[in-house]
Design an enzyme around this catalytic site. Structure first.
Site, PDB file in Angstrom:
ATOM      1  N   LYS A 184       0.917  -1.142   0.058  1.00  0.00           N
ATOM      2  CA  LYS A 184       0.042   0.015   0.120  1.00  0.00           C
ATOM      3  C   LYS A 184       0.918   1.075  -0.106  1.00  0.00           C
ATOM      4  O   LYS A 184       1.468   1.663   0.988  1.00  0.00           O
ATOM      5  CB  LYS A 184      -0.742   0.168   1.235  1.00  0.00           C
ATOM      6  CG  LYS A 184      -2.198   0.824   1.097  1.00  0.00           C
ATOM      7  CD  LYS A 184      -2.049   2.175   1.045  1.00  0.00           C
ATOM      8  CE  LYS A 184      -1.739   2.979   2.470  1.00  0.00           C
ATOM      9  NZ  LYS A 184      -1.571   4.324   2.030  1.00  0.00           N
ATOM     10  N   GLU A 260      10.166   1.099  10.049  1.00  0.00           N
ATOM     11  CA  GLU A 260      11.193   2.372  10.024  1.00  0.00           C
ATOM     12  C   GLU A 260      10.536   3.772  10.244  1.00  0.00           C
ATOM     13  O   GLU A 260       9.535   3.892   9.337  1.00  0.00           O
ATOM     14  CB  GLU A 260      11.824   2.493   8.673  1.00  0.00           C
ATOM     15  CG  GLU A 260      12.409   1.067   8.432  1.00  0.00           C
ATOM     16  CD  GLU A 260      13.936   1.071   8.783  1.00  0.00           C
ATOM     17  OE1 GLU A 260      14.392   2.172   9.684  1.00  0.00           O
ATOM     18  OE2 GLU A 260      14.473   0.130   8.647  1.00  0.00           O
ATOM     19  N   CYS A 294      13.591  10.872   6.985  1.00  0.00           N
ATOM     20  CA  CYS A 294      13.828  10.601   8.463  1.00  0.00           C
ATOM     21  C   CYS A 294      15.236  10.683   8.990  1.00  0.00           C
ATOM     22  O   CYS A 294      15.380  10.710  10.124  1.00  0.00           O
ATOM     23  CB  CYS A 294      13.208   9.537   8.570  1.00  0.00           C
ATOM     24  SG  CYS A 294      13.761   8.102   7.545  1.00  0.00           S
ATOM     25  N   GLU A 391      10.231  16.293  14.563  1.00  0.00           N
ATOM     26  CA  GLU A 391      10.767  15.849  13.203  1.00  0.00           C
ATOM     27  C   GLU A 391      10.193  17.166  12.562  1.00  0.00           C
ATOM     28  O   GLU A 391       9.038  17.349  12.113  1.00  0.00           O
ATOM     29  CB  GLU A 391      10.371  14.626  12.809  1.00  0.00           C
ATOM     30  CG  GLU A 391      11.233  13.993  11.732  1.00  0.00           C
ATOM     31  CD  GLU A 391      10.682  12.543  11.501  1.00  0.00           C
ATOM     32  OE1 GLU A 391      11.632  11.950  10.912  1.00  0.00           O
ATOM     33  OE2 GLU A 391       9.820  12.242  11.560  1.00  0.00           O
TER      34      GLU A 391
HETATM   35  P1  ADP Z   1       4.222  10.789   6.529  1.00  0.00           P
HETATM   36  O1  ADP Z   1       3.033  10.979   6.000  1.00  0.00           O
HETATM   37  O2  ADP Z   1       4.631  11.353   7.554  1.00  0.00           O
HETATM   38  O3  ADP Z   1       5.064   9.842   5.860  1.00  0.00           O
HETATM   39  P2  ADP Z   1       2.520   8.469   7.777  1.00  0.00           P
HETATM   40  O4  ADP Z   1       2.805   7.687   8.854  1.00  0.00           O
HETATM   41  O5  ADP Z   1       1.106   9.434   7.961  1.00  0.00           O
HETATM   42  O6  ADP Z   1       3.632   9.441   7.534  1.00  0.00           O
HETATM   43  O7  ADP Z   1       2.223   8.021   6.290  1.00  0.00           O
HETATM   44  C1  ADP Z   1       2.942   6.633   6.086  1.00  0.00           C
HETATM   45  C2  ADP Z   1       2.040   5.759   5.460  1.00  0.00           C
HETATM   46  O8  ADP Z   1       1.157   5.250   6.317  1.00  0.00           O
HETATM   47  C3  ADP Z   1       1.085   6.021   4.058  1.00  0.00           C
HETATM   48  O9  ADP Z   1       0.961   5.224   2.923  1.00  0.00           O
HETATM   49  C4  ADP Z   1      -0.141   6.284   4.752  1.00  0.00           C
HETATM   50  O10 ADP Z   1      -1.427   6.403   3.673  1.00  0.00           O
HETATM   51  C5  ADP Z   1      -0.264   5.397   5.689  1.00  0.00           C
HETATM   52  N1  ADP Z   1      -1.178   5.459   6.967  1.00  0.00           N
HETATM   53  C6  ADP Z   1      -1.577   6.820   7.395  1.00  0.00           C
HETATM   54  N2  ADP Z   1      -2.326   6.665   8.704  1.00  0.00           N
HETATM   55  C7  ADP Z   1      -2.549   5.303   8.536  1.00  0.00           C
HETATM   56  C8  ADP Z   1      -3.478   4.591   9.463  1.00  0.00           C
HETATM   57  N3  ADP Z   1      -4.024   4.921  10.502  1.00  0.00           N
HETATM   58  N4  ADP Z   1      -3.469   3.195   8.937  1.00  0.00           N
HETATM   59  C9  ADP Z   1      -2.471   2.724   8.254  1.00  0.00           C
HETATM   60  N5  ADP Z   1      -1.908   3.384   7.460  1.00  0.00           N
HETATM   61  C10 ADP Z   1      -1.892   4.585   7.524  1.00  0.00           C
END
Ligand code: ADP
Length: 489
Positions: A184, A260, A294, A391
């Site tokens: 995903k 990560e 990161c 961050e």
């Molecule tokens: P950033 O946007 O700071 O890189 P996120 O952790 O928000 O970090 O996003 C990283 C990934 O996690 C993306 O693919 C995002 O769609 C997914 N994501 C965000 N929130 C959720 C959640 N509650 N459950 C599963 N995946 C999520």
């Protein structure tokens, strides 16, 4: 295809999800726009899947698993190698797609494609070197064997800051080990993931071995991936907040998990350092990808005897950085991923100023557009300020003053994160002492960029679990089976 994205091979721009070897729209017909962060222009409208379609993708990966894990390692290796070669051959187009959806300068996008491909090359090689052991026996007439087996179906969730490389360093070891994958990608940057799938098909990756589920319902998709008993391994790159949620969700089925997560990297400059080297490394580490990595130096700690000289040089260099859209000539710093990200960085800067820091350069919206921030340097930042704990994920260098080595180490370690740390010194004894004292998974001594496919990338404390790349990276996709062979008579 939109007018602003000219590709030599337009078929690389896929916008449907990839499940069981076929391209799928959402059953609802829903699609979501992917926009260029520099201009706001829509690059593509991508299939917005529901949980039901994610279950289908997991089922497809489970169905493809026995045949894929049964292939000879040499065959899996050859397919991965072909995939690598196709990525390298299509690097320009892949970089165009990446830069259009993510915003980084085209030269940086090209570097990411090359870097991403190295993980596939590396794990194509490692696929053939997954050895077990014969252990000296504990009883006469018995033999003890250990064999390594693929963990099974892998679910991966990846972020937008490296839309290609964060995928290849998960998918390549998984496929090399004999696992199948449901990926995903971030809803901000799904097109790089889908382009990788197009090339995976051409490379001969069989149907169901790699599935890409796209969508904006991240929590619902995540719940399927973390909750399914068919998924045996979950790997995530993203924020610490979301990583903790997903780790908790994985508990119900006790999945093997790699994370990560965020970092709060210190970059320490001692007064015996080569200052020119330290300045250039700080610039590279801080402003790459507009500060959205990161491992970006998040806190620059400078010894007080050289603080003013270092600050002057850094401010001069930061003022010269060229800001603009990915394809503008000479651009070094692109936009942030979206408007919320830019507004958040402006808020962090304002907060730091309110708490007593001073802004030496930049730090305002840049005329190039709503997502652009003028590269900034904040002086006299201290560990009590909010910006020292967050961050930053933007083009803002924060300078802290320290007096002694002990104080620098204490400041560096005073965070719940433990991903990357950097320091600059010409003193060998200090190099050994400080690298031992830093509570981080990765340390750069006199270097500001340390990522490579041949070394283990990963953090300690709340920065994550597991390692990616290197000879260790494949272990996260393997289980050890112990076999005791008795005499049978
Ligand atoms: P950033 O946007 O700071 O890189 P996120 O952790 O928000 O970090 O996003 C990283 C990934 O996690 C993306 O693919 C995002 O769609 C997914 N994501 C965000 N929130 C959720 C959640 N509650 N459950 C599963 N995946 C999520």
């Amino acid at each position: 295809m939109p007018l602003n994205l000219k590709l030599e091979d337009p078929t690389l721009l896929a916008s449907d999800a990839f499940i069981g070897g076929g391209w799928h729209q959402a059953a609802s017909g829903g699609r979501f726009p992917v926009s260029n962060p520099a201009t706001g222009a829509i690059v593509a409208e991508v299939a917005d899947l529901s949980g039901e379609e994610v279950r289908q993708a997991i089922a497809a990966a489970a169905q493809a698993l026995p045949a894929w894990r049964g292939r000879l390692a040499k065959e899996r290796s050859a397919i991965l190698r072909t995939w690598h070669d196709l990525i390298v051959a299509n690097a320009d187009d892949l970089a165009r797609i990446l830069a259009a959806e993510q915003g980084k300068p085209f030269g940086e996008a090209l570097k990411e494609i090359a870097y991403g491909a190295t993980f596939i090359e590396w794990f194509a090689e490692e696929a053939k070197r997954i050895y077990g052991d014969v252990v000296p026996t504990h009883m006469p007439g018995r033999q003890i064997l250990t064999v390594k087996e693929p963990v099974g179906v892998v679910a991966a969730i990846t972020p937008w800051n490296f839309p290609n490389a964060m995928i290849t360093r998960k998918v390549a070891p998984a496929l090399a080990a004999g696992c199948t994958v449901v990926l995903k990608p971030s809803e901000e940057t799904p097109l790089s993931a889908l382009a990788l799938a197009v090339l995976a098909v051409r490379a001969g990756v069989p149907a169901g071995v790699l599935n890409v589920v796209t969508g904006t319902h991240a929590a619902a998709i995540g719940a399927q991936l973390t909750g399914s008993p068919l998924v045996r391994k979950f790997t995530f790159t993203g924020s610490t907040r979301v990583g903790k949620l997903l780790l908790a969700q994985c508990a119900s089925t006790v999945k093997k998990t790699s994370l990560e997560l965020g970092g709060n990297a210190p970059l320490i400059v001692f007064d015996d350092a080569n200052l020119d080297l330290a300045i250039e490394a700080a610039l590279a580490s801080k402003f790459r990808n507009a500060g959205q990595t990161c491992v970006c130096s998040n806190r620059i700690l400078v010894q007080d005897t050289i603080y003013d000289e270092f600050a002057d040089c850094l401010v001069r260099r930061v003022a010269q950085l060229q800001v603009g859209a990915a394809h503008d000539a000479g651009v070094e710093v692109g936009p942030l991923i979206n408007r919320q990200a830019a507004q958040r960085v402006l808020r962090l800067i304002a907060g730091a100023i309110e708490e007593g820091a001073s802004l030496a350069v930049g730090g305002t919206l840049h005329p190039a557009g709503a997502n652009f921030i003028t590269p900034a340097v904040l002086l006299d930042v201290d560990m009590g300020m909010e910006i020292s704990r967050e961050e930053i994920f933007g083009p803002v260098a924060t300078l802290f003053r320290f007096r002694s080595e002990e104080e620098a180490i204490a400041m560096a370690n005073a965070t719940e994160y433990g991903l990357a740390a950097y320091f600059f010194t010409r003193n060998l004894a200090r190099s050994m002492r400080v690298s031992a004292a830093l509570e981080y998974g990765m340390v750069g001594i006199n270097e500001g960029i340390i990522s490579t496919e041949i070394a283990p990338f990963g953090g300690i404390k709340e920065s994550g679990l597991g390692r990616e790349g290197s000879k260790y990276g494949i272990e996260d996709y393997l289980e050890i089976k112990y076999i005791l062979v008795g005499p049978g008579e």
